[in-house]
Scaffold this active site. Structure first.
Site, mmCIF file in Angstrom:
data_model
loop_
_atom_site.group_PDB
_atom_site.id
_atom_site.type_symbol
_atom_site.label_atom_id
_atom_site.label_comp_id
_atom_site.label_asym_id
_atom_site.label_seq_id
_atom_site.Cartn_x
_atom_site.Cartn_y
_atom_site.Cartn_z
ATOM 1 N N ASN A 154 38.005 41.858 52.899
ATOM 2 C CA ASN A 154 38.635 43.057 53.474
ATOM 3 C C ASN A 154 37.667 44.229 53.352
ATOM 4 O OD1 ASN A 154 39.129 44.513 50.866
ATOM 5 N ND2 ASN A 154 40.329 42.667 50.485
ATOM 6 N N ASP B 255 45.626 38.466 49.594
ATOM 7 C CA ASP B 255 46.928 37.875 49.281
ATOM 8 C C ASP B 255 46.912 36.361 49.434
ATOM 9 O OD1 ASP B 255 48.262 40.242 48.636
ATOM 10 O OD2 ASP B 255 48.454 40.746 50.755
ATOM 11 N N LYS C 229 29.414 22.997 54.793
ATOM 12 C CA LYS C 229 29.578 23.907 55.932
ATOM 13 C C LYS C 229 30.310 23.229 57.092
ATOM 14 C CE LYS C 229 27.089 26.703 59.195
ATOM 15 N NZ LYS C 229 25.966 26.623 60.084
ATOM 16 N N PHE D 82 48.000 50.185 42.645
ATOM 17 C CA PHE D 82 47.779 50.955 43.863
ATOM 18 C C PHE D 82 48.633 50.325 44.957
ATOM 19 C CE2 PHE D 82 44.239 54.041 43.620
ATOM 20 C CZ PHE D 82 43.958 53.924 42.269
ATOM 21 N N ASP E 122 49.458 37.152 42.087
ATOM 22 C CA ASP E 122 49.513 38.615 42.118
ATOM 23 C C ASP E 122 49.128 39.104 40.714
ATOM 24 O OD1 ASP E 122 50.335 41.336 41.943
ATOM 25 O OD2 ASP E 122 51.517 41.017 43.770
ATOM 26 N N ILE E 123 47.944 39.650 40.604
ATOM 27 C CA ILE E 123 47.402 39.995 39.276
ATOM 28 C C ILE E 123 48.220 41.133 38.658
ATOM 29 C CG2 ILE E 123 45.302 40.629 38.007
ATOM 30 C CD1 ILE E 123 43.751 39.660 40.553
ATOM 31 N N LYS F 248 56.913 44.780 41.430
ATOM 32 C CA LYS F 248 55.836 44.251 40.586
ATOM 33 C C LYS F 248 56.044 44.557 39.107
ATOM 34 C CE LYS F 248 52.465 44.150 44.267
ATOM 35 N NZ LYS F 248 51.147 43.620 44.537
HETATM 36 N N1 CTP Z 1 47.358 43.200 43.702
HETATM 37 C C1 CTP Z 1 47.008 42.251 42.765
HETATM 38 N N2 CTP Z 1 46.946 40.947 43.116
HETATM 39 C C2 CTP Z 1 47.238 40.550 44.375
HETATM 40 C C3 CTP Z 1 47.575 41.523 45.363
HETATM 41 C C4 CTP Z 1 47.630 42.839 44.991
HETATM 42 O O1 CTP Z 1 46.744 42.619 41.611
HETATM 43 N N3 CTP Z 1 47.149 39.276 44.690
HETATM 44 C C5 CTP Z 1 47.472 44.602 43.280
HETATM 45 C C6 CTP Z 1 46.472 45.552 43.895
HETATM 46 O O2 CTP Z 1 45.307 45.654 43.085
HETATM 47 C C7 CTP Z 1 47.255 46.847 43.926
HETATM 48 C C8 CTP Z 1 48.678 46.397 44.135
HETATM 49 O O3 CTP Z 1 48.720 45.045 43.728
HETATM 50 O O4 CTP Z 1 47.220 47.524 42.686
HETATM 51 C C9 CTP Z 1 49.208 46.482 45.518
HETATM 52 O O5 CTP Z 1 48.323 45.939 46.445
HETATM 53 P P1 CTP Z 1 48.684 45.934 48.002
HETATM 54 O O6 CTP Z 1 47.621 45.234 48.737
HETATM 55 O O7 CTP Z 1 49.070 47.319 48.431
HETATM 56 O O8 CTP Z 1 50.048 45.144 48.007
HETATM 57 P P2 CTP Z 1 50.376 43.643 48.167
HETATM 58 O O9 CTP Z 1 50.803 43.085 46.861
HETATM 59 O O10 CTP Z 1 49.308 42.942 48.894
HETATM 60 O O11 CTP Z 1 51.701 43.767 49.055
HETATM 61 P P3 CTP Z 1 51.886 43.877 50.639
HETATM 62 O O12 CTP Z 1 50.922 42.889 51.226
HETATM 63 O O13 CTP Z 1 53.308 43.524 50.801
HETATM 64 O O14 CTP Z 1 51.605 45.296 51.010
#
Ligand code: CTP
Length: 397
Positions: free
Chosen positions: A208, A276, A286, A323, A304-305, A341
């Site tokens: 990303n 995600d 490859k 965030f 989800d950390i 969360k």
């Molecule tokens: N985060 C994380 N691990 C993941 C996804 C997100 O730790 N696998 C943490 C990010 O570092 C951030 C927060 O979760 O602090 C929110 O990230 P965001 O991308 O806004 O949300 P998502 O969990 O991806 O939710 P959505 O896709 O529904 O917006």
């Protein structure tokens, strides 16, 4: 933050010396006393009078100055400070330091000091990449010399690459970190940052647009307030800050493992843009174009950390900050995300392309906690980081 600290600032002879005048002001703004030392070459770029006027201190220039020696000998000068800072540290000055030369005041002070030395290298990109400079850097690192920068970018000489002196706020933060002082002294804080790269095959990945700028600024700000920071970063565009423990990872799964390995912590801030999903059927070799058609990627959900750490039963950090990168209904989505969360605070931002926030230098955030939502004006990512670090220090005190 640097109240009562004494800094001996050695200014080397490079075009970046003009930034050192601003550095003197910024260090004094933080409460430090700055004693400038100019090399002969530095005087070609900045005058002793400007350094002295900005520092409101005497400037030292000559090893064999009888008056200076009578007032304060060079050995005493090298010991009177809490920290010695060299900015800019030229290739010549670094060569002298690495070789143990002491043939002028600056090099003699650097040999005689019993204090930590922090250097901000600045030179032309070819000079920086020259094997002699790289050898000297390795020697100086082995000797325990602390580094801030250099940054990569356009240079005064018209070339591009590593060698530009670190920006002044970054040097001030590195000074704070080197002195290990501040309201977060003794606190361990984990910061995640940057994007993750999820492999498709050994040469391709899903990523990303995160640059890692906000997480890096946060780690620097927390470290500047005295925290011991573990910085878990994906492949970011910006280099990690000085003075923190860096754990480099590629994928979300590796990031979770690095965070768990870094526990226990007093606080954790999750600024990484974690993917995600990962490719469940990533290939070991490859993928080739075939006549049988397009490859079919299958996805699996990544851990989800933030949620994992927020919901820990034991050893949960006392303050967990997430965030929320949103493009629609920012406040409602971020408030729901905080509840889902289980983190304490969430820093919400609008990352719609027209805001220029993702990958840009500025951020406009709303801090959501159990006391409600507080919207901050649009400001630099460094300023967002400083403000958040300050609030974290208050919450952890
Ligand atoms: N985060 C994380 N691990 C993941 C996804 C997100 O730790 N696998 C943490 C990010 O570092 C951030 C927060 O979760 O602090 C929110 O990230 P965001 O991308 O806004 O949300 P998502 O969990 O991806 O939710 P959505 O896709 O529904 O917006």
């Amino acid at each position: 933050m640097l109240a009562g600290k004494r800094i001996l600032l050695i200014i080397g002879g490079g075009i970046a010396a003009f930034k050192s005048l601003d550095l003197i002001r910024r260090l004094r703004d933080q409460g430090a006393t700055v004693t400038p030392v100019l090399t002969k070459a530095a005087e070609e770029f900045v005058t002793p009078l400007s350094a002295s006027a900005l520092a409101a201190e005497k400037v030292y220039r000559d090893l064999f100055d009888l008056t200076d020696e009578a007032e304060m000998g060079h050995i005493e000068l090298s010991r009177a400070a809490d920290l010695v800072v060299v900015a800019p540290a030229t290739a010549d000055l670094m060569g002298k330091m690495a070789g143990g030369l002491a043939n002028d005041l600056a090099s003699t002070l650097l040999m005689a000091t019993d204090k930590k030395v922090l250097i901000a290298p600045a030179m032309n990109v070819r000079m920086f990449l020259h094997p002699a400079t790289q050898r000297n850097i390795a020697t100086l690192k082995d000797d325990g010399i602390l580094f801030v920068g250099p940054d990569e970018g356009a240079m005064a000489c018209g070339e591009f690459g590593p060698g530009r002196m670190a920006e002044v706020p970054e040097i001030v933060a590195a000074v704070g970190a080197a002195l290990g002082d501040g309201p977060l002294k003794g606190k361990h804080i984990i910061v995640t940052s940057g994007p993750t790269h999820e492999p498709i095959d050994p040469v391709r990945y899903i990523a990303n647009r995160s640059s890692g700028a906000q997480g890096t600024a946060l780690a620097r700000a927390l470290s500047a307030l005295g925290a011991q920071v573990t910085f878990v970063t994906g492949p970011a565009d910006v280099p990690p800050p000085a003075g923190v423990r860096v754990e480099q990872v590629q994928t979300a799964q590796q990031m979770l493992a690095a965070v768990q390995a870094a526990l226990p912590a007093d606080a954790a801030v999750f600024a990484a843009a974690v993917a995600d999903w990962r490719v469940a059927n990533a290939a070991d070799s490859k993928m080739k174009k075939t006549k049988t058609g397009l490859p079919k990627l299958e996805f699996a959900e990544n851990p989800d950390i933030l949620a994992t750490i927020s919901q820990m039963k034991q050893d949960r950090p006392g303050l967990v900050v997430g965030f929320a990168a949103e493009t629609d209904d920012v406040l409602a989505n971020a408030t729901a995300k905080r509840a889902r969360k289980g983190c304490d605070w969430i820093v919400a931002n609008d990352v719609s392309p027209e805001t220029g926030i993702m990958g840009g230098a500025e951020n406009a955030v709303t801090l959501i906690s159990d006391t409600g939502a507080d919207s901050w004006p649009r400001m630099g990512k460094d300023q967002v980081a400083n403000r958040l670090a300050q609030l974290m220090a208050e919450a952890l005190s």
